[in-house]
Design a protein around this motif. Structure first.
Motif, PDB file in Angstrom:
ATOM      1  N   GLN A 218       0.829  -1.200   0.000  1.00 52.45           N
ATOM      2  CA  GLN A 218       0.000   0.000   0.000  1.00 52.45           C
ATOM      3  C   GLN A 218       0.868   1.255   0.000  1.00 52.45           C
ATOM      4  O   GLN A 218       1.942   1.298   0.612  1.00 52.45           O
ATOM      5  CB  GLN A 218      -0.913   0.019   1.227  1.00 52.45           C
ATOM      6  CG  GLN A 218      -2.113  -0.906   1.097  1.00 52.45           C
ATOM      7  CD  GLN A 218      -3.119  -0.663   2.199  1.00 52.45           C
ATOM      8  OE1 GLN A 218      -2.827  -0.828   3.382  1.00 52.45           O
ATOM      9  NE2 GLN A 218      -4.329  -0.267   1.817  1.00 52.45           N
ATOM     10  N   GLN A 219       0.368   2.263  -0.690  1.00 52.39           N
ATOM     11  CA  GLN A 219       1.111   3.509  -0.781  1.00 52.39           C
ATOM     12  C   GLN A 219       1.108   4.257   0.540  1.00 52.39           C
ATOM     13  O   GLN A 219       0.144   4.199   1.307  1.00 52.39           O
ATOM     14  CB  GLN A 219       0.489   4.416  -1.845  1.00 52.39           C
ATOM     15  CG  GLN A 219       0.583   3.887  -3.253  1.00 52.39           C
ATOM     16  CD  GLN A 219      -0.118   4.808  -4.234  1.00 52.39           C
ATOM     17  OE1 GLN A 219      -0.757   5.776  -3.848  1.00 52.39           O
ATOM     18  NE2 GLN A 219       0.017   4.515  -5.516  1.00 52.39           N
ATOM     19  N   ASP A 281       5.290   3.138  -2.855  1.00 49.41           N
ATOM     20  CA  ASP A 281       4.658   1.858  -2.550  1.00 49.41           C
ATOM     21  C   ASP A 281       5.706   0.753  -2.380  1.00 49.41           C
ATOM     22  O   ASP A 281       5.491  -0.391  -2.759  1.00 49.41           O
ATOM     23  CB  ASP A 281       3.629   1.473  -3.620  1.00 49.41           C
ATOM     24  CG  ASP A 281       4.217   1.404  -5.017  1.00 49.41           C
ATOM     25  OD1 ASP A 281       5.448   1.567  -5.172  1.00 49.41           O
ATOM     26  OD2 ASP A 281       3.454   1.175  -5.978  1.00 49.41           O
ATOM     27  N   ALA A 310      -1.937   4.242   5.615  1.00 49.95           N
ATOM     28  CA  ALA A 310      -2.456   4.083   4.258  1.00 49.95           C
ATOM     29  C   ALA A 310      -3.818   4.744   4.090  1.00 49.95           C
ATOM     30  O   ALA A 310      -4.133   5.284   3.020  1.00 49.95           O
ATOM     31  CB  ALA A 310      -2.542   2.597   3.906  1.00 49.95           C
ATOM     32  N   ALA A 311      -4.641   4.727   5.149  1.00 50.05           N
ATOM     33  CA  ALA A 311      -5.968   5.335   5.053  1.00 50.05           C
ATOM     34  C   ALA A 311      -5.872   6.845   4.847  1.00 50.05           C
ATOM     35  O   ALA A 311      -6.607   7.428   4.046  1.00 50.05           O
ATOM     36  CB  ALA A 311      -6.768   5.024   6.315  1.00 50.05           C
ATOM     37  N   SER A 313      -3.313   8.365   3.539  1.00 48.62           N
ATOM     38  CA  SER A 313      -2.777   8.533   2.185  1.00 48.62           C
ATOM     39  C   SER A 313      -3.890   8.455   1.151  1.00 48.62           C
ATOM     40  O   SER A 313      -3.966   9.269   0.227  1.00 48.62           O
ATOM     41  CB  SER A 313      -1.731   7.441   1.892  1.00 48.62           C
ATOM     42  OG  SER A 313      -0.618   7.555   2.743  1.00 48.62           O
ATOM     43  N   GLU A 314      -4.783   7.493   1.310  1.00 50.20           N
ATOM     44  CA  GLU A 314      -5.881   7.323   0.365  1.00 50.20           C
ATOM     45  C   GLU A 314      -6.812   8.529   0.387  1.00 50.20           C
ATOM     46  O   GLU A 314      -7.346   8.926  -0.659  1.00 50.20           O
ATOM     47  CB  GLU A 314      -6.664   6.047   0.689  1.00 50.20           C
ATOM     48  CG  GLU A 314      -7.819   5.757  -0.247  1.00 50.20           C
ATOM     49  CD  GLU A 314      -7.427   5.662  -1.709  1.00 50.20           C
ATOM     50  OE1 GLU A 314      -8.258   6.031  -2.576  1.00 50.20           O
ATOM     51  OE2 GLU A 314      -6.288   5.241  -2.012  1.00 50.20           O
ATOM     52  N   LEU A 317      -5.382  11.109  -1.832  1.00 53.06           N
ATOM     53  CA  LEU A 317      -5.539  10.760  -3.242  1.00 53.06           C
ATOM     54  C   LEU A 317      -6.978  10.944  -3.697  1.00 53.06           C
ATOM     55  O   LEU A 317      -7.234  11.296  -4.853  1.00 53.06           O
ATOM     56  CB  LEU A 317      -5.086   9.316  -3.485  1.00 53.06           C
ATOM     57  CG  LEU A 317      -3.631   9.010  -3.128  1.00 53.06           C
ATOM     58  CD1 LEU A 317      -3.242   7.616  -3.592  1.00 53.06           C
ATOM     59  CD2 LEU A 317      -2.691  10.038  -3.747  1.00 53.06           C
ATOM     60  N   GLN A 318      -7.930  10.725  -2.805  1.00 52.45           N
ATOM     61  CA  GLN A 318      -9.328  10.977  -3.157  1.00 52.45           C
ATOM     62  C   GLN A 318      -9.537  12.450  -3.488  1.00 52.45           C
ATOM     63  O   GLN A 318     -10.290  12.798  -4.403  1.00 52.45           O
ATOM     64  CB  GLN A 318     -10.238  10.556  -2.001  1.00 52.45           C
ATOM     65  CG  GLN A 318     -10.390   9.058  -1.844  1.00 52.45           C
ATOM     66  CD  GLN A 318     -11.237   8.689  -0.640  1.00 52.45           C
ATOM     67  OE1 GLN A 318     -11.904   9.542  -0.039  1.00 52.45           O
ATOM     68  NE2 GLN A 318     -11.205   7.423  -0.256  1.00 52.45           N
ATOM     69  N   ARG A 321      -8.219  12.926  -6.974  1.00 52.37           N
ATOM     70  CA  ARG A 321      -9.111  12.332  -7.972  1.00 52.37           C
ATOM     71  C   ARG A 321     -10.362  13.179  -8.184  1.00 52.37           C
ATOM     72  O   ARG A 321     -10.962  13.154  -9.253  1.00 52.37           O
ATOM     73  CB  ARG A 321      -9.516  10.922  -7.555  1.00 52.37           C
ATOM     74  CG  ARG A 321      -8.394   9.887  -7.667  1.00 52.37           C
ATOM     75  CD  ARG A 321      -8.922   8.489  -7.380  1.00 52.37           C
ATOM     76  NE  ARG A 321      -7.857   7.501  -7.354  1.00 52.37           N
ATOM     77  CZ  ARG A 321      -7.321   6.927  -8.413  1.00 52.37           C
ATOM     78  NH1 ARG A 321      -7.755   7.260  -9.622  1.00 52.37           N
ATOM     79  NH2 ARG A 321      -6.363   6.028  -8.294  1.00 52.37           N
TER      80      ARG A 321
END
Length: 455
Positions: A218-219, A281, A310-311, A313-314, A317-318, A321
């Protein structure tokens, strides 16, 4: 027109040929602005290769244009209808036919959604890296048609690097198989690469053999705030010059950050002029993140904040996006540019875009796949305001010209379609354009495949 419908219906299921005017209107265009759309004769929704072949044989015999479509999330008008055409929607051809962990390939039909494929191969410990921002909606066939990219291009590359082989229905209905299933192969001309990015102008992709990779860890990301876009671009240059290979390296300017916050209520920092997101990653990303954080600080970052897990990080990224959707909501309409420049000219691209925004009195937000120089200047405007619409169109052209002046290209991943066909001619030059037309004629001598697009 009656003869066309009769012939289509003769070889297709009853639900595969649609002529209802209201339904036709819903299929006539993709998500690009400033691109005209004609009135189609029919929408054809095939389930199988043989049905695509029947459609093309009918169209070839009657010299009827055919416009192939996926999810219509494209941003260049490549999927827009022309008058009297068949809109060939491939969304019902959505089977994942094979996932082979030994050969590390997947064989899929064109209507498979990108995210669905990614989730399916993850169950085998594998990944399909190309990840356009619209990955939860866009299809693999559409990704192949436009040669799309995504957030992870800086490390993993674009769609073309993962397409090993294709089954393609040609304009006259013949079936062409290109490429291979093997890890290597150089037999003959590389027709697979030729078809990737051809926007449905050479044939209809009905099956694709795709390369897969082992699923990475995971990134883990960091966010760096900068007092200027130029300082953020300097950090990008320092990171790449130092030999780092981040899984992603993304930039959002202040206008974009405000738009994302307005849409998502995420609370991203709005006082900064640019936010740079970097992620790794690798099994132990912490040393690389520290090194990149130091380079950002040396470039003038006012704050560097590593994600704790990771959460988090996500979540970052959201936000990235959501950028294009958020900018579209600023004034209700947007034109999304897709200009890729050498990394060394990234600051010039952003500075020049800011000057264009000021010159035309417009809001233009910029988000970018900064690691590979692919910028998305997004012109926000009110489509009901005639003068503002005119200025938006002129500013779009000014941005395209700026990109070429900086040694860049008019599109890094969105394609040409209708929106950029005049600019493609400028980028290719006379000799390049002549050869493109010769290739098109070899595949499609009657000119029925997506006519009027590209050139």
């Amino acid at each position: 027109m009656h003869e066309l419908i009769r012939r289509l219906q003769k070889g297709l299921p009853s639900d595969a040929v649609v002529t209802d005017p209201d339904i036709l209107r819903s299929y006539t265009n993709d998500m690009a602005g400033f691109c005209p759309a004609g009135t189609p004769a029919a929408v054809v929704l095939p389930h199988a290769v043989e049905q695509v072949q029947h459609t093309m044989r009918t169209a070839h015999a009657l010299r009827v244009p055919v416009v192939p479509q996926g999810a219509r999330t494209g941003l260049s008008g490549a999927a827009n209808a022309t008058d009297g055409c068949i809109l060939l929607s491939l969304t019902r051809m959505d089977r994942i036919l094979e996932i082979n962990p030994v050969d590390r390939i997947a064989v899929v039909e064109p209507g498979v959604i990108n995210a669905r494929l990614s989730h399916a191969v993850a169950e085998h410990g594998l990944s399909y890296p190309p990840d356009p921002s619209s990955w939860e909606m866009c299809t693999i066939g559409g990704n192949i048609g436009t040669g799309s990219g995504g957030l992870c291009c800086v490390k993993y590359g674009v769609t073309a690097e993962y397409v090993l082989g294709l089954d393609v229905v040609l304009a006259d209905g013949r079936l062409l198989s290109t490429g291979r299933r093997t890890a290597k192969g150089v037999a003959g001309y590389d027709l697979t690469r030729l078809i990737v990015g051809s926007e449905g102008s050479l044939g209809i992709v009905v099956r694709a053999t795709l390369a897969l990779r082992a699923q990475p860890p995971q990134q883990l990301a960091l966010a760096a705030e900068f007092p200027s876009a130029a300082a953020a671009c300097d950090a990008v240059c320092r990171i790449m010059e130092a030999g780092h290979t981040p899984a992603l390296l993304e930039l959002m300017d202040r206008t974009t950050l405000r738009a994302v916050n307005e849409l998502t209520k995420m609370g991203l920092p709005e006082t900064t002029e640019a936010l740079l997101l970097a992620a790794f990653d690798t099994p132990d990303p912490a040393p690389q993140l520290r090194a990149v954080g130091d380079l950002c600080a040396a470039a003038g970052a006012s704050e560097v904040v590593p994600a704790e897990d990771a959460a988090e990080s996500e979540l970052l990224l959201q936000g990235r996006r959501a950028a294009l959707t958020a900018l579209d909501a600023v004034k209700g309409t947007s034109m999304i540019d897709d200009v890729c420049v050498p990394r060394s000219r990234l600051a010039d691209m952003l500075e020049g875009t800011a000057g264009i925004a000021a010159r035309y009195g417009l809001t233009i937000g910029v988000c970018a796949h900064a690691g590979d120089g692919n910028t998305h200047p997004t012109v926000c405007f009110d489509a009901a305001d005639e003068d503002e619409t005119r200025r938006a169109r002129e500013s779009f052209d000014a941005i395209m010209e700026l990109g070429l002046q900086l040694g860049g290209t008019i599109t890094g991943e969105h394609g040409v379609g209708l929106l950029k066909k005049d600019w493609l001619a400028r980028e290719l030059g006379d000799v390049g354009l002549e050869l493109h037309r010769a290739v098109k004629a070899a595949f499609d001598p009657r000119g029925i495949l997506n006519p009027g697009k590209l050139f």
